[in-house]
Design a protein around this motif. Sequence first.
Motif, mmCIF file in Angstrom:
data_model
loop_
_atom_site.group_PDB
_atom_site.id
_atom_site.type_symbol
_atom_site.label_atom_id
_atom_site.label_comp_id
_atom_site.label_asym_id
_atom_site.label_seq_id
_atom_site.Cartn_x
_atom_site.Cartn_y
_atom_site.Cartn_z
ATOM 1 N N THR A 75 -1.026 -1.694 -3.883
ATOM 2 C CA THR A 75 -0.374 -0.025 -4.774
ATOM 3 C C THR A 75 1.233 0.101 -3.510
ATOM 4 O OG1 THR A 75 -2.371 0.928 -4.683
ATOM 5 C CG2 THR A 75 -0.202 2.245 -4.252
ATOM 6 N N THR A 76 1.964 0.261 -4.337
ATOM 7 C CA THR A 76 3.517 -0.152 -3.422
ATOM 8 C C THR A 76 4.532 1.307 -3.328
ATOM 9 O OG1 THR A 76 5.081 0.156 -5.010
ATOM 10 C CG2 THR A 76 4.295 -1.676 -3.801
ATOM 11 N N VAL A 77 3.744 2.639 -3.930
ATOM 12 C CA VAL A 77 4.029 4.172 -3.300
ATOM 13 C C VAL A 77 3.619 4.401 -2.709
ATOM 14 C CG1 VAL A 77 4.176 6.348 -4.995
ATOM 15 C CG2 VAL A 77 4.391 4.051 -6.198
ATOM 16 N N GLY A 78 4.122 5.406 -1.558
ATOM 17 C CA GLY A 78 3.336 6.200 -0.960
ATOM 18 C C GLY A 78 2.970 5.114 0.823
ATOM 19 N N ASP A 79 2.258 5.561 1.181
ATOM 20 C CA ASP A 79 2.033 4.572 2.438
ATOM 21 C C ASP A 79 0.284 5.111 1.985
ATOM 22 O OD1 ASP A 79 0.771 7.690 2.927
ATOM 23 O OD2 ASP A 79 1.748 7.042 5.308
ATOM 24 N N LYS A 80 -0.320 4.633 1.464
ATOM 25 C CA LYS A 80 -1.804 5.263 1.193
ATOM 26 C C LYS A 80 -2.793 4.145 1.435
ATOM 27 C CE LYS A 80 -1.745 9.808 1.752
ATOM 28 N NZ LYS A 80 -1.808 10.123 3.065
ATOM 29 N N GLY A 81 -2.013 2.634 0.941
ATOM 30 C CA GLY A 81 -2.922 2.084 0.054
ATOM 31 C C GLY A 81 -2.748 0.779 1.263
ATOM 32 N N PHE A 82 -1.893 0.820 2.281
ATOM 33 C CA PHE A 82 -1.153 -0.034 3.485
ATOM 34 C C PHE A 82 -2.433 -0.094 4.573
ATOM 35 C CE2 PHE A 82 2.118 0.866 0.462
ATOM 36 C CZ PHE A 82 3.086 -0.468 0.964
ATOM 37 N N LEU A 83 -2.306 -1.560 4.829
ATOM 38 C CA LEU A 83 -4.007 -1.951 6.043
ATOM 39 C C LEU A 83 -2.930 -1.912 7.537
ATOM 40 C CD1 LEU A 83 -5.286 -5.152 3.989
ATOM 41 C CD2 LEU A 83 -5.957 -1.635 4.842
ATOM 42 N N PRO A 84 -2.975 -1.655 8.529
ATOM 43 C CA PRO A 84 -2.430 -1.672 9.756
ATOM 44 C C PRO A 84 -2.032 -2.682 9.833
ATOM 45 C CG PRO A 84 -3.581 0.455 10.074
ATOM 46 C CD PRO A 84 -4.160 -0.733 8.681
ATOM 47 N N ARG A 85 -0.780 -3.689 10.728
ATOM 48 C CA ARG A 85 -0.874 -5.012 10.740
ATOM 49 C C ARG A 85 -0.346 -4.572 12.501
ATOM 50 N NH1 ARG A 85 -4.850 -6.115 8.754
ATOM 51 N NH2 ARG A 85 -5.336 -7.190 7.130
#
Length: 539
Positions: A75-85
Amino acid sequence: MTAHRLLAAALVASALVPSAGSLAAQAARDPATLTIAYPRDPSSPVPTLWRGDASNREVSDLMFLRLADLGPELTTVGDKGFLPRLARRWERRDPVTLVFELDPRARWQDGRPVVAADVVFALERGRNAKLSPQTATALQRIRSVAADGPRRVVVTFTEAYAEQFFDATYHAPPLPAHLLASIPPESLATSSFVTNPVGNGPYRFVRRVPDQVVELAADSTFFLGRPKVKRVLFLVANDAEARVNLLLSGTADASDNVYSFNNPARIEQLPRLQRYPVPGLNLVFVGINHRDPADTSRPHPILGDPVVRRALVLAADRQLIARSVYGPFATSPAAPLSPILGRSLDAPPSPPWDTATAVRLLASRGWIDHDGDGIRDKDGRPLRLSLLVPANVASRLTMATRLQEAYRGLGIAITVDQIDRAIFSERRLAGKFDLEFDGLLQDPAPGSSLSQSWSCMGIGGSNVFHYCNPAVDSLIARATVTLSGGRDLWREALRRIADDYPAIFMAALVNTFAVDRRFQRVQLPPASPWSAVWEWEVK
């Protein structure tokens, strides 16, 4: 080249590394070594130097982390689906401002901490159109990047839009400013850093023997946990049969796209290999030059006509050709949509194979075989076109020859011009071609993916075909800034692109990977399949 000769070449000795024989024996003894039969040489695996090259990006992603990674849903919309790195947390200050806080444990592999200045440095490099027009296009809505202390980065955008977070994290992973600030930006590609990169990811660079092997070793100090796969070897084999032999002999543990091999049943029958179909971001197509190769200020005398372009699309059974090369899951889309983008966007229907309509369209534009030589002509000009194909890409050469055969039966003469990759790139960028067999690793986000290659603003970057429809640009711009995702606008943009026939879209790839069963918890992210090797386990 036989598997024995390829291995001897790939594991060539040097004064600084083990001999070929000892290295091969060590790999065989150590189950924690992953050996990948790889189709291309990753010559510059450093962020801002990828330029759409999947091989460089995949190796780079094992050495250089992003601030955050796409989650499994892509998912590239918003930030909810991203994993911290590299960033352990983030916040939205207002509709046009994101603030990232770096993980204090993150280190460059020379021991220096990853700091805000590294993020600023990489994003500023990425925004420099002279260095990388493609990346600069993707980052065009970033107004400024600034450090707020040693571990906080503030990214400000020109406007509110749905994919701000994706743009800030995906296109330009941080670079070590303390090592690169003194290197002129235009000199990075030829610097010693490229031949011995220093990253911050799970693997350290060990060595590269050009066109033979790249070796990476697990970083025991990696702040997210030491990888269980201790070493990764990319054995470069441009020839598909050589990659098959590496797998059959047990020299290689893994490879991508096994259906690109002749007689893939040989791999399917190997009990030690598990197969993983992965819907990808890869799109293979024949780029159509809309400008005259002799004078790019003028339309192409043949291909500037959209009716002729449509005839070329209808004249060949694209899906049959694609599946004969890439396997049963490949599709031939109407518009520039990889399988991953196609999951979230509405694709227009793909034009059918229809030779009768193709012939009628050509005749309606005056392309008729007036002199009976088997080639259509108009005003004394034969319907003769050249098709550039990069050397050592067997799949594209196979498809090119099959297109050539299909077109010959309709009075269209195609000269397949297989040339060295460097010359191929030069001629593409200079617009010195009629048709060129191309491939793209698309971004997961439609905005950056479509604007880079299929908009007027992409001309001078990856849009080497000079395709330009201002109405499409307007739709892309409006869809990109629509906070809801702009599905209807994307649908209309794709329909208009399809109706323009800017290219012959041959294959949207679902690649089938083969991996030795001793590797467990195998993840193959579509955007960069080998990037999750550090999370695999070894049985």
